[in-house]
Design an enzyme around this catalytic site. Structure first.
Site, PDB file in Angstrom:
ATOM      1  N   HIS A 134       7.547   3.903 -28.805  1.00  0.00           N
ATOM      2  CA  HIS A 134       6.247   3.913 -28.125  1.00  0.00           C
ATOM      3  C   HIS A 134       6.100   5.190 -27.314  1.00  0.00           C
ATOM      4  CE1 HIS A 134       9.241   1.829 -25.666  1.00  0.00           C
ATOM      5  NE2 HIS A 134       8.646   2.358 -24.616  1.00  0.00           N
ATOM      6  N   MET A 135       4.862   5.610 -27.191  1.00  0.00           N
ATOM      7  CA  MET A 135       4.502   6.770 -26.379  1.00  0.00           C
ATOM      8  C   MET A 135       3.808   6.272 -25.116  1.00  0.00           C
ATOM      9  SD  MET A 135       1.747   9.684 -27.476  1.00  0.00           S
ATOM     10  CE  MET A 135       2.820  10.699 -28.491  1.00  0.00           C
ATOM     11  N   ARG A 183      -2.355  -1.451 -22.257  1.00  0.00           N
ATOM     12  CA  ARG A 183      -1.948  -1.054 -20.909  1.00  0.00           C
ATOM     13  C   ARG A 183      -0.556  -1.583 -20.596  1.00  0.00           C
ATOM     14  NH1 ARG A 183      -6.246   1.483 -18.986  1.00  0.00           N
ATOM     15  NH2 ARG A 183      -8.265   0.773 -19.778  1.00  0.00           N
ATOM     16  N   ASP A 184       0.240  -0.718 -19.953  1.00  0.00           N
ATOM     17  CA  ASP A 184       1.582  -1.112 -19.546  1.00  0.00           C
ATOM     18  C   ASP A 184       1.484  -2.238 -18.517  1.00  0.00           C
ATOM     19  OD1 ASP A 184       4.568   0.516 -19.649  1.00  0.00           O
ATOM     20  OD2 ASP A 184       4.271  -0.999 -18.084  1.00  0.00           O
TER      21      ASP A 184
HETATM   22  P1  5GP Z   1      10.498   2.203 -22.133  1.00  0.00           P
HETATM   23  O1  5GP Z   1      11.348   2.200 -20.900  1.00  0.00           O
HETATM   24  O2  5GP Z   1      11.111   1.362 -23.242  1.00  0.00           O
HETATM   25  O3  5GP Z   1      10.087   3.565 -22.584  1.00  0.00           O
HETATM   26  O4  5GP Z   1       9.152   1.504 -21.691  1.00  0.00           O
HETATM   27  C1  5GP Z   1       8.872   0.161 -21.895  1.00  0.00           C
HETATM   28  C2  5GP Z   1       7.594  -0.138 -21.147  1.00  0.00           C
HETATM   29  O5  5GP Z   1       7.095  -1.386 -21.615  1.00  0.00           O
HETATM   30  C3  5GP Z   1       7.782  -0.275 -19.637  1.00  0.00           C
HETATM   31  O6  5GP Z   1       6.963   0.687 -18.976  1.00  0.00           O
HETATM   32  C4  5GP Z   1       7.351  -1.712 -19.348  1.00  0.00           C
HETATM   33  O7  5GP Z   1       6.633  -1.840 -18.138  1.00  0.00           O
HETATM   34  C5  5GP Z   1       6.490  -2.066 -20.556  1.00  0.00           C
HETATM   35  N1  5GP Z   1       6.497  -3.471 -20.910  1.00  0.00           N
HETATM   36  C6  5GP Z   1       7.580  -4.272 -21.007  1.00  0.00           C
HETATM   37  N2  5GP Z   1       7.209  -5.509 -21.396  1.00  0.00           N
HETATM   38  C7  5GP Z   1       5.857  -5.477 -21.551  1.00  0.00           C
HETATM   39  C8  5GP Z   1       4.906  -6.456 -21.949  1.00  0.00           C
HETATM   40  O8  5GP Z   1       5.209  -7.614 -22.246  1.00  0.00           O
HETATM   41  N3  5GP Z   1       3.599  -6.064 -21.999  1.00  0.00           N
HETATM   42  C9  5GP Z   1       3.218  -4.795 -21.683  1.00  0.00           C
HETATM   43  N4  5GP Z   1       1.918  -4.521 -21.762  1.00  0.00           N
HETATM   44  N5  5GP Z   1       4.091  -3.837 -21.311  1.00  0.00           N
HETATM   45  C10 5GP Z   1       5.408  -4.175 -21.244  1.00  0.00           C
END
Ligand code: 5GP
Length: 123
Positions: free
Chosen positions: A101-102, A30-31
């Site tokens: 990541h997706m 989960r995000d």
């Molecule tokens: P991006 O913008 O790179 O596509 O998405 C990165 C996602 O990773 C963001 O939605 C952010 O909330 C999530 N994220 C960042 N750090 C962490 C973390 O330490 N744990 C989790 N579960 N999600 C994270």
């Protein structure tokens, strides 16, 4: 390829996360900052930084992202109502974590995705 990303640490159990699916190719959790009732990140276990770094040998794992998304959506009860899958790439794509990541988003109507930029001023 870096093995030091946050997501690599989650995959290897070195950082806590709410993992909802894991197999030999992908991990889903989960995000930490959800933008929808279901917001799960599905990542290849191999440290591929961006879509631009994808190689033919990654195709099996990348296909598994979709199979995992389908299964997780069913488990979350959002398969019928529908959902959105997003992969951001680099700066203009809004990528923050450089481990491909997706995003699986659902659980409410998400509206149209495309937000056109304001028209350019005529000179
Ligand atoms: P991006 O913008 O790179 O596509 O998405 C990165 C996602 O990773 C963001 O939605 C952010 O909330 C999530 N994220 C960042 N750090 C962490 C973390 O330490 N744990 C989790 N579960 N999600 C994270």
């Amino acid at each position: 390829m870096s093995e030091d990303t946050l997501f690599a640490k989650i995959i290897h159990g070195e950082l806590p996360a709410d993992i909802v699916f894991q197999d030999e190719l992908v991990t889903a959790f989960r995000d930490i900052n959800p933008v929808a009732p279901t917001h799960v990140l599905i990542v290849p276990n191999a440290a591929i930084p961006t879509v631009d770094d994808v190689q033919p040998e990654h195709e099996l794992a990348l296909g598994r992202l979709f199979s995992a998304a389908r299964q997780i959506a069913r488990d979350e009860g959002i398969a019928e109502s529908g959902y959105r899958l997003i992969i951001n790439c680099r700066d203009h794509g809004g990528q923050e974590v450089f481990h491909l990541h997706m995003h699986l988003l659902g659980g409410k109507p998400l509206g149209r995705m495309h937000n056109p930029p304001p028209p350019t001023a005529l000179v």
